[in-house]
Enzyme design. Sequence first.
Site, short mmCIF file in Angstrom:
data_model
loop_
_atom_site.label_atom_id
_atom_site.label_comp_id
_atom_site.label_asym_id
_atom_site.label_seq_id
_atom_site.Cartn_x
_atom_site.Cartn_y
_atom_site.Cartn_z
N LYS A 15 26.78 24.91 11.76
CA LYS A 15 26.12 23.58 11.59
C LYS A 15 25.79 22.74 12.77
CE LYS A 15 28.56 20.84 9.01
NZ LYS A 15 28.91 19.44 9.19
N ARG A 90 30.92 11.79 3.58
CA ARG A 90 32.26 12.80 3.42
C ARG A 90 32.53 12.64 1.77
NH1 ARG A 90 34.95 13.97 8.12
NH2 ARG A 90 33.54 15.30 9.33
N ARG A 132 37.57 33.15 18.17
CA ARG A 132 37.17 32.16 19.29
C ARG A 132 37.82 32.09 20.45
NH1 ARG A 132 35.02 27.23 16.23
NH2 ARG A 132 37.10 26.44 15.84
N ARG A 165 42.54 28.31 21.25
CA ARG A 165 43.08 27.14 20.77
C ARG A 165 44.47 27.05 19.70
NH1 ARG A 165 38.29 23.49 19.16
NH2 ARG A 165 39.66 23.30 17.11
N ARG A 176 42.18 24.24 6.40
CA ARG A 176 40.99 23.23 6.73
C ARG A 176 40.17 23.35 5.76
NH1 ARG A 176 39.71 24.66 12.49
NH2 ARG A 176 37.74 23.40 12.39
#
Length: 219
Positions: A15, A90, A132, A165, A176
């Site tokens: 996004k 949200r 990632r 990370r 999440r």
Amino acid sequence: MKKELIFLGPPACGKGTQTSKLAQYFNFPHVDTGSLLRAEISAQTENGKIAKSYIDKGHLVPVNLVASIIKDRLSQPDCKNGYILDGYPRSVEQADMLTKINEELDNGEKSDFRAIYFDIDTEILISRIVNRRSCPKCGEIYNLKFKPPKKDSLCDYCGTQLTQRKDDNEETAKARFDTYYSETSPLIEYYKNKNCLKTIDASGSIDEVWERLLKVVED
Ligand SMILES: [Zn+2]
């Protein structure tokens, strides 16, 4: 007609990349709620000071205050022809507030409001997240599957060893997503009922998603 665009989509759905591209394409401001709030705080505006007092106490910034900051931003001259709003709303409560803000700012003129939903399979997202890597020196982002470094785990630009990370693991990612889906499904319903939800398939390459995005924004 003024275009008012908001975006819904899970973490790592692409996004951010697409909305920045879209903002450039239309020459609309890209209003990111998190950055907006931080900017108010560092500029020590009235709203910024109040927001900071909540954050300092470990509280959430009240919804009315966030709405007022967003309204101020969206009433700036650069939003006259349209805006791209990221990270907001949200919740259904915030969505109602945004509807009201738009009505007030439109001032009786017709506008083109669309909520664009980036639909993508969770498995694809998890694979994006766990693969990632980033360069701790220059900040370049890589993906071992989709955008691997040329040389084994070294940054193409500065040769630094890439790092992962700590929260880019499957477990954290799943947690999440759970939060995201419980937060977002009511919003999807909300905009569906208002007939302004546009869903795009967010799997595939950046260019493929971009084509689909333009289609639903421009039709
Ligand atoms: Zn680097």
